[in-house]
Design an enzyme around this catalytic site. Sequence first.
Site, PDB file in Angstrom:
ATOM      1  CE1 TYR A 154      -4.178   1.825   0.549  1.00 27.50           C
ATOM      2  CE2 TYR A 154      -2.739   3.263   1.822  1.00 27.50           C
ATOM      3  CZ  TYR A 154      -3.943   3.034   1.182  1.00 27.50           C
ATOM      4  OH  TYR A 154      -4.917   4.017   1.167  1.00 27.50           O
ATOM      5  CE  LYS A 158      -3.623   4.645  -1.969  1.00 27.82           C
ATOM      6  NZ  LYS A 158      -4.679   5.126  -2.898  1.00 27.82           N
TER       7      LYS A 158
END
Length: 249
Positions: A154, A158
């Site tokens: 994640y 990002k």
Amino acid sequence: MLKNKVVLITGASSGIGRAMALVCAREGASVVVSDIDEAGAEATAELVREVGNEALVVNCDIGQPTECEQLVARCCEHFGRLDVACNNAGISGPSQRTADYPLEDWAKVIQVNLSGVFYCMKYEIEAMLRNGGGSIVNVASILGAVGFATAPAYAAAKHGVVGLTHTAALEYATDGIRINAVGPGFIRTPMISALDADAATHAMLVAAHPMGRLGEAEEVAELMVWLASSRAAFVTGAYYPVDGGYLAR
């Protein structure tokens, strides 16, 4: 701020995406509501219509480039153009340290959270170039700026979204297309419900934010709408946290 604009929002069946759809509708926009959850997307679209604006539901798995191409094509076929795109759809993935992280989950999180944003931008930019300009807002995260133990995929994705935003903003700055990113902190949405399942975890998440609370989806939506509008006409290539002070620690 968005009167008579056409706005496309991915991941719009709930949470931040739904809040964005409703704020855009309140500001006068027609909204393309996109998600893999068709029932949730239809519910969001009905809320947009209750405000008095038109909504088009398009099922799309942003991890598939052909579906992203078809999503933008459906928007342009129905409304004739695309003015604003908000690339919001994403998944969290499991909580595991890097060496223990399952390979299939790594691939899936990167495919949706990073490659999916690229696929959407590729076709959104093409449509906006035909229309003489537009605005794109990518939903990154506070984890686009810092790490977070047990979230390697994640955080990597990002960080990639922020880098992609910077790069594309430079490329299209003279073409009338502004591209920015927002970095939500921990926001009260279905995505964090598993993290926020018990009192101890909730207290830990709240304590991580100097303002002493979690954020609300509408607070992210308000920032997104400002970035998308002409009021932010000189803003491109920026990354705006909306995090209750998380990154200021």
